[in-house]
Design an enzyme around this catalytic site. Structure first.
Site, PDB file in Angstrom:
ATOM      1  N   HIS A 217      25.439  40.545  19.163  1.00 31.05           N
ATOM      2  CA  HIS A 217      26.629  39.960  18.539  1.00 31.05           C
ATOM      3  C   HIS A 217      26.313  38.627  17.885  1.00 31.05           C
ATOM      4  O   HIS A 217      26.745  38.351  16.755  1.00 31.05           O
ATOM      5  CB  HIS A 217      27.735  39.770  19.584  1.00 31.05           C
ATOM      6  CG  HIS A 217      28.415  41.039  19.963  1.00 31.05           C
ATOM      7  ND1 HIS A 217      29.684  41.089  20.496  1.00 31.05           N
ATOM      8  CD2 HIS A 217      28.007  42.332  19.895  1.00 31.05           C
ATOM      9  CE1 HIS A 217      30.028  42.342  20.737  1.00 31.05           C
ATOM     10  NE2 HIS A 217      29.013  43.105  20.389  1.00 31.05           N
ATOM     11  N   TYR A 272      19.706  48.709  21.027  1.00 31.18           N
ATOM     12  CA  TYR A 272      20.315  47.424  20.696  1.00 31.18           C
ATOM     13  C   TYR A 272      19.266  46.413  20.245  1.00 31.18           C
ATOM     14  O   TYR A 272      19.569  45.490  19.482  1.00 31.18           O
ATOM     15  CB  TYR A 272      21.106  46.879  21.881  1.00 31.18           C
ATOM     16  CG  TYR A 272      22.550  47.317  21.865  1.00 31.18           C
ATOM     17  CD1 TYR A 272      23.436  46.817  20.924  1.00 31.18           C
ATOM     18  CD2 TYR A 272      23.030  48.250  22.785  1.00 31.18           C
ATOM     19  CE1 TYR A 272      24.760  47.220  20.894  1.00 31.18           C
ATOM     20  CE2 TYR A 272      24.341  48.668  22.770  1.00 31.18           C
ATOM     21  CZ  TYR A 272      25.212  48.150  21.818  1.00 31.18           C
ATOM     22  OH  TYR A 272      26.512  48.564  21.779  1.00 31.18           O
ATOM     23  N   HIS A 462      21.370  47.651  32.489  1.00 35.75           N
ATOM     24  CA  HIS A 462      21.832  48.591  33.513  1.00 35.75           C
ATOM     25  C   HIS A 462      21.315  48.164  34.889  1.00 35.75           C
ATOM     26  O   HIS A 462      20.311  47.443  34.986  1.00 35.75           O
ATOM     27  CB  HIS A 462      21.312  49.997  33.212  1.00 35.75           C
ATOM     28  CG  HIS A 462      22.039  50.683  32.109  1.00 35.75           C
ATOM     29  ND1 HIS A 462      22.019  52.050  31.929  1.00 35.75           N
ATOM     30  CD2 HIS A 462      22.834  50.199  31.121  1.00 35.75           C
ATOM     31  CE1 HIS A 462      22.754  52.376  30.882  1.00 35.75           C
ATOM     32  NE2 HIS A 462      23.243  51.268  30.365  1.00 35.75           N
ATOM     33  N   GLU A 480      16.654  58.948  31.174  1.00 30.53           N
ATOM     34  CA  GLU A 480      17.686  57.946  31.425  1.00 30.53           C
ATOM     35  C   GLU A 480      19.027  58.496  30.959  1.00 30.53           C
ATOM     36  O   GLU A 480      19.089  59.340  30.058  1.00 30.53           O
ATOM     37  CB  GLU A 480      17.374  56.658  30.650  1.00 30.53           C
ATOM     38  CG  GLU A 480      16.041  56.019  31.004  1.00 30.53           C
ATOM     39  CD  GLU A 480      16.074  55.250  32.311  1.00 30.53           C
ATOM     40  OE1 GLU A 480      17.113  55.299  33.003  1.00 30.53           O
ATOM     41  OE2 GLU A 480      15.069  54.616  32.653  1.00 30.53           O
ATOM     42  N   TYR A 483      23.565  55.119  27.110  1.00 29.39           N
ATOM     43  CA  TYR A 483      24.721  54.236  27.018  1.00 29.39           C
ATOM     44  C   TYR A 483      25.837  54.736  27.931  1.00 29.39           C
ATOM     45  O   TYR A 483      26.191  55.914  27.910  1.00 29.39           O
ATOM     46  CB  TYR A 483      25.219  54.228  25.571  1.00 29.39           C
ATOM     47  CG  TYR A 483      26.009  53.012  25.144  1.00 29.39           C
ATOM     48  CD1 TYR A 483      27.040  52.498  25.921  1.00 29.39           C
ATOM     49  CD2 TYR A 483      25.738  52.388  23.932  1.00 29.39           C
ATOM     50  CE1 TYR A 483      27.767  51.398  25.520  1.00 29.39           C
ATOM     51  CE2 TYR A 483      26.460  51.285  23.507  1.00 29.39           C
ATOM     52  CZ  TYR A 483      27.479  50.799  24.304  1.00 29.39           C
ATOM     53  OH  TYR A 483      28.199  49.714  23.898  1.00 29.39           O
ATOM     54  N   ASN A 491      21.556  55.979  36.864  1.00 31.49           N
ATOM     55  CA  ASN A 491      20.170  55.592  36.616  1.00 31.49           C
ATOM     56  C   ASN A 491      19.298  56.224  37.696  1.00 31.49           C
ATOM     57  O   ASN A 491      19.785  56.591  38.770  1.00 31.49           O
ATOM     58  CB  ASN A 491      20.028  54.070  36.635  1.00 31.49           C
ATOM     59  CG  ASN A 491      20.831  53.406  35.545  1.00 31.49           C
ATOM     60  OD1 ASN A 491      20.384  53.246  34.418  1.00 31.49           O
ATOM     61  ND2 ASN A 491      22.061  52.990  35.869  1.00 31.49           N
TER      62      ASN A 491
END
Length: 1207
Positions: A217, A272, A462, A480, A483, A491
């Site tokens: 962000h 990300y 996570h 995995e 998201y 997990n």
């Protein structure tokens, strides 16, 4: 470099502020109206502030457009065709890609698609203006966006990320096609850009993203502000200067923090991470172009290529799914890769990987790039692509390699390979919250502008410490969950019950921070959550990696260890061991393990292995991938196979997982899980030892038994050494080889060949016996048949000889030798055999006693970071106020002396006090430190030491102490140092001592030390380029180090030593110092001449002394290699010591060597750019003088002559 860029940005800030002040004064005095107001006063003013030549300007200017157009039709054609296809797709589907007419429709969903797709569309229109349909589509696109009252998403009123995407895309498109716009649109679009930039800049003061660094962000929104500021700035908008100042200030702090992340990773994961890296690469380019701020040598940028290469699974389509991820990348990564190649790497690897990823892009399915993100970086990819860099794969491509992300806490194996049988991928994660650098900054608070976790946002992480994935043959078997909400059961980790602090799923509790949409990190214990990769090593097609995750669980559960180890036995087979240890008062009685699968067409189904072990099976087109488990008591609980749909990325994602629960009846619980592909047959698996310090598991694969030994008492190097026979963490033994992970492979003589030889010999022996028996029977009837006895004997001998020759030939073929047991030398050894580490079959060496020597100023202190904060070592600075070698009748010089101490000196019991001191250190370093008497003050300590040593001895200052410590230091600093060492040895009593002798005198006494210490001695000598060393002594400070430490006085001591008698302590004066003795007597000898001869004499004498040591006890390390190649040099040192290197040690040394944030005494900060300052600052005749004197030894050490003359 990052610090320099921050200073440069500070200067830029001041200049911008000053320029703004003058602009305001000028505007006030001349009744100057702001640009936007002037736009509204009519066409005359519009034309005045809308000149046609100011754009494009953001990434290139008007003069470069023609060249870019030419490239789009030639060298860059492969990228431009993708842009063209994207534009055609937009034109064919206007309802999907064109912003809606209604603002309500625009704002009711996440709308980053509209900002993202504008730049490639605008660039296409710029380079191909004859396409009128595309141009009209673009104008309609921008008209609609400019007419919206705002660019916010109504359902996310406090999230400005969509607005930032719209601003970046709109301003970039405006810059590209400005020359084709009419004046009215120029004005209207610019007004919109200005308004949104101002709004976003104001919001940065109040929103969390305005203070949270290294998060997608923040970089997205700040880059939008900078883009808007640059675009409006060319129209002389006064506020744009302040916006630039704010944006550059934010981003330079980001770059400064990124410089701490030496492995090139981002804690938010690959998906990300590509999002954040998109903005960072754009900022680096814009800062260099517009502000002359150069971040290209940033550590993070230099290592960032591996974040893409070492995380992509075989086939180049899918990546590691750590943290909030989709199947691969959100943005790019082709753009980021060509940027890295063009501006950082310059080796073709970035272009090659971008090429591979684009070539293998999925055409359908869940791994296809999102329509909102897939084209967002095409414009920068085209702009940055350097066609002169031919695509070239990285070194060692084509072979499965292990890569350690030491900051991220992630290990991968088998990445960056084609999809093929035996191309297996494994990943393991056990790291600190936010990554090691951020975690340490938060807890140490070294910077006033970083207040703690409030300046970071690891919410996309996570609860996944000790998680792993496994993809044999490239087929993902354990994945995995990607998201989704932050639950531990999503997990591949352990959860425990009952827990008194369970927040959800009571009575079960997983790792700290779980149970919400975002990871919780703000509370004290959550903020301290961490895992640690303990060991990672790979040999041929095998891998061992282990991690500790106890700090990621609530302290209320009273767990002592949550240790997981992975052993890849071959490309098809992975063994996983969970070792869980709890405290006596722990309430926990059970734990569950989870393993995930995301492929809805390839589900887990229950399966029984070896007729007794519960497990599961995945059927991939009749190829069976299986797993099963058992605990140390032989129990194998039946699993629950569950499915769940979770909300993620504005959609739902399905996952299937195995949930298997084990009881914890004792303080220690151990479970083994065996997973394998279809090309392995498992016929047995069982525990054969379950001891205090480790476990041994026997597994039979394809008829061959392998015993895997894993040390679970991993913090005690003595226990590991005793259990495994070396100082590592695991080994695997079969009849063919022994793999000591972290040390190498020992090949064993083939037993099968010997067995086959025995069978063949037996057969031929039977035949021979039958021939003889037949001969004797036949001879009894010889008279009846009238056959002479001599003929019978000849026939028997010929038959026996024939079968013996036949046996010999068969034996030579089957053994590969003429005679079994006699080995013939093979001169055509393959490269693989040559590079394999072969360990001789001998009694294990004892744990090492490590001695470091160097000429003061050579930078050996930097190796402290290789041994600090480790359970395997205790690092001692010699001398220091409480740690020093006893005085003898010979006084050691604090710089260097010319006296050799030999083996004969030790054997003849000379320097008994020194021998006793070494014996004390060797036999019990802990007891040695306990026997040191600590004083209340340094003054008292100094007087006590002086009186103990005799009034005739003068105390000596430590030569290479930092300047601040040359003054009398607080007593508690020295006392706390000894107390810290004592406490370290209480916790780790078997830690190996590392003695760093900071006087160069000890290099000439290594044979003496070896005779005293014995076979456990390991000596590391650090050498340095004489040109750099002399530059440090003469030019690096004012006054010079040469003057401050009085080099001439030390040289006089060397001269005096040459006249000493043997009884005075100098048993032998090294002849290498004779030329120095002569030159130092010359009154006109220059400091440079003296220093050059001093370096030559010391280094020559040290090399000669080292020749009296067994080769396996001595290692020479160049300081330049430590700084330029810290990971490789650290590995070499640990291989020499026989102790596997910890990823934490790699990170510490790399950080110290490359960030400009570690300071050597008298030298200042260290980085690859600064170790060769002598090249720029020394005159060519000075360099030549040094080389002429020192060249023979320099050449021996591998240094090169300075080819470029200094001007």
């Amino acid at each position: 470099m990052a610090l320099e860029c921050m200073l440069k940005s500070g200067v830029l800030l001041c200049l911008m502020t000053l320029g703004f002040s003058f602009t305001v004064l000028h505007n006030t005095s001349s009744k100057y109206t702001p640009v936007v107001e002037s736009m509204e006063q009519g066409k005359l003013q519009e034309e005045k502030y809308m000149p046609s030549h100011v754009h494009p300007n953001l990434y290139f200017d008007l003069t470069e457009v023609k060249q870019l157009t030419k490239k789009a039709g030639s060298t860059h054609g492969h990228i431009f065709r993708i842009i063209q296809n994207a534009v055609n797709t937009m034109l064919e589907n206007p309802t999907l890609y064109l912003p809606p007419m209604s603002h309500e429709d625009f704002g009711k969903k996440w709308n980053e698609i509209y900002g993202n797709n504008l730049p490639p569309l605008a660039l296409y229109c710029l380079l191909k203006p004859e396409d009128s349909a595309a141009s009209q589509f673009l104008i309609k696109y921008m008209d609609r966006m400019s007419e919206y009252p705002d660019w916010m998403v109504s359902t996310a009123p406090h999230d400005e990320v969509p607005m930032a995407h719209s601003l970046t895309g709109f301003a970039t498109a405006y810059d590209f096609i400005y020359t084709y716009l009419d004046t009215q649109r120029r004005v209207r679009y610019l007004k919109k850009i200005r308004a949104v930039t101002e709004e976003l800049c104001e919001l940065s003061k109040h929103r969390g993203w305005g203070r949270q660094f290294l998060q997608n962000h923040q970089t997205t929104n700040i880059l939008a502000i900078l883009t808007g500021a640059i675009v409006t700035g060319v129209h002389k908008d006064p506020e744009s200067m302040i916006w630039k100042q704010i944006a550059v200030n934010y981003m330079e702090k980001t770059m400064f923090l990124l410089n701490h992340i030496v492995d090139g990773s981002l804690d938010e994961g690959v998906a990300y991470g590509s999002y954040t890296a998109k903005s960072i690469t754009q900022y680096v380019f814009l800062a260099l172009r517009h502000f002359d701020i150069d971040n290209r040598r940033n550590n993070w940028l230099r290592a960032h290529f591996m974040f893409y290469y070492a995380t992509v699974l075989p086939g180049f389509q899918r990546t590691v799914g750590i943290a909030d991820s989709n199947y691969n990348w959100f943005y790019g990564p082709e753009s980021q890769l060509v940027f890295l190649d063009a501006f950082v790497l310059r080796n073709g690897s970035g272009n090659w990987l971008a090429q591979q990823i684009r070539k293998h892009r999925p055409k359908d399915g869940p791994m296809v790039a999102s329509v909102a993100q897939g084209w967002a970086t095409l414009h920068t990819e085209l702009i940055w692509y350097d066609a002169e860099l031919s695509p070239k794969p990285p070194l060692h491509f084509g072979k499965a390699n292990m890569h350690v992300f030491s900051n991220w806490g992630v290990v991968t194996y088998g990445a960056g390979l084609p999809y093929a049988q035996d191309n297996t991928f494994v990943s393991f994660k056990s790291g600190k919250l936010g990554g090691r650098a951020v975690y340490d900054i938060v807890h140490a608070k070294p910077y006033s502008w970083v207040e703690g976790w409030s300046n970071f946002n690891p919410g996309h992480e996570h609860p996944d410490q000790n998680s792993f994935t496994f993809a044999p043959n490239g087929q993902v078997f354990v994945a995995e969950a990607l998201y989704g909400p932050k639950y531990s059961y999503l997990n591949n980790v352990l959860v425990f019950a009952p827990s008194p602090t369970s927040h959800c799923n009571k009575p079960w509790e997983g790792q700290l921070g779980e149970c919400s949409k975002w990871l919780r990190w703000g509370e004290k214990e959550e903020g301290d959550s961490s895992g640690e990769v303990i060991s990672a090593s790979s040999h041929e097609d095998t891998l061992f990696v282990s991690g500790e995750a106890v700090s990621a669980y609530s302290s209320a559960m009273k767990l002592k260890s949550v240790y997981r180890a992975l052993v890849l036995l071959n490309s098809q087979t992975l063994m996983v061991l969970d070792h869980v240890e709890k405290q006596e008062q722990s309430p926990v009685t059970s734990f569950s393990a989870f393993f995930h699968n995301l492929d809805i067409d390839l589900r887990y189904v229950p399966h029984i292995s070896l007729d007794r072990y519960s497990g599961t099976l995945m059927d991939v087109w009749d190829a069976h991938y299986k797993m099963f488990w058992l605990d140390s008591q032989g129990a194998s609980p039946v699993p629950r196979i569950q499915e769940v749909e979770q909300v993620a990325e504005f959609k739902k994602r399905w996952t299937q997982f195995i949930n298997v629960t084990f009881s914890m009846d004792t303080s220690v619980s151990r479970v083994v899980y065996l997973m394998h592909g279809p090309f392995v047959k498992v016929s047995d698996c069982r525990f054969i030892d379950n001891g205090k310090n480790g476990v041994r598991v026997s597994v039979t694969l394809n008829g061959t038994e392998t015993t895997v030994s894993i040390a679970t008492n991993y913090k005690d190097i003595g226990a590991r050494h005793s259990y495994l026979g070396f100082a590592g963490f695991a080994k695997a033994e079969s009849k063919h080889r022994i793999i000591r992970f972290g040390q190498g492979i020992q090949t064993l003589p083939s037993q099968e060949k010997r067995e086959s030889t025995f069978d063949i010999r037996f057969v031929f022996s039977i035949i021979t016996v039958w021939i003889l028996c037949f001969a004797f029977v036949f001879s009894s009837f010889k008279r009846k048949f009238n056959i002479s006895f001599s003929k019978i004997i000849r026939l028997i001998l010929i038959s026996v000889l024939f079968f013996w020759v036949l046996e010999l030939l068969v034996m030579s073929h089957s053994c590969g030798e003429v005679l079994c047991g006699v080995t013939w030398q093979d001169l055509s050894v393959s490269d693989e055999v040559v590079t394999r580490t072969t360990i001789p079959d001998h009694t294990p060496d004892p744990l090492p006693f490590i001695v470091m020597t160097s000429l003061p100023g050579s930078g050996a202190e930097i190796l402290q970071h290789l041994f600090d904060n480790s359970s395997d070592f205790v690092y001692l600075r010699i001398p220091s106020p409480y740690l020093h070698v006893p005085e003898t009748n010979f006084v050691l010089d604090s710089l260097v002396d010319a006296c050799e101490w030999s083996r004969a000196d030790a054997q003849s019991r000379k320097f008994l006090a020194v021998q006793g001191w070494f014996h004390s250190m060797m036999h019990s370093i802990r007891m040695h430190l306990q026997n040191i008497q600590l004083y209340k003050s340094n003054l008292e300590a100094g007087s006590k030491v002086s009186s103990a040593q005799g009034s005739s001895k003068k105390s000596r200052k430590l030569l290479m102490e930092p300047r601040a410590t040359m003054r009398r230091r607080p007593a508690d600093q020295d006392v706390e140092y000894i107390k810290g060492l004592r406490q370290h040895l209480v916790t780790y009593p078997n830690a190996c001592p590392v003695l760093n002798f900071r006087s160069g005198s000890w290099s000439l006494k290594l044979p003496f030390i070896h005779e005293v210490i014995g076979r456990s001695l390991r000596s590391v000598q650090v050498v340095r380029d004489p040109r750099a060393w002399i530059y440090l002594m003469l030019y690096n400070s004012n006054p010079s180090l040469y003057s401050r430490i009085n080099i001439k006085k030390h040289l006089l001591n060397i001269v005096n030593q040459s006249s000493m008698e043997a009884g005075q302590g100098c048993t032998r004066f090294d002849p290498a110092f004779q030329p120095l003795r002569r030159i130092s007597g010359q009154p006109d000898a220059s400091p440079m001449l003296l220093l050059a001869h001093l370096w030559l004499a010391y280094t020559s004498a040290s090399l000669r002394a080292s020749m009296d040591l067994p080769p396996h006890t001595y290692l020479r390390v160049k300081f330049e290699d430590v700084v330029l190649f810290p990971e490789e040099t650290a590995g070499m040192i640990h291989e020499f010591l026989g102790i596997p290197i910890a990823p934490a040690a790699i990170n510490q040394l790399t950080f110290a060597a490359s960030t400009n944030l570690y300071h050597l005494a008298y030298e200042g900060d260290i980085s690859p750019a600064k170790i060769n300052m002598w090249r720029e600052n020394m005159a060519s005749d000075e360099i030549k003088l040094i080389e002429d004197i020192c060249w023979p030894v320099m050449e021996t050490l591998g240094y090169q002559r300075h080819a470029v003359m200094h001007h």
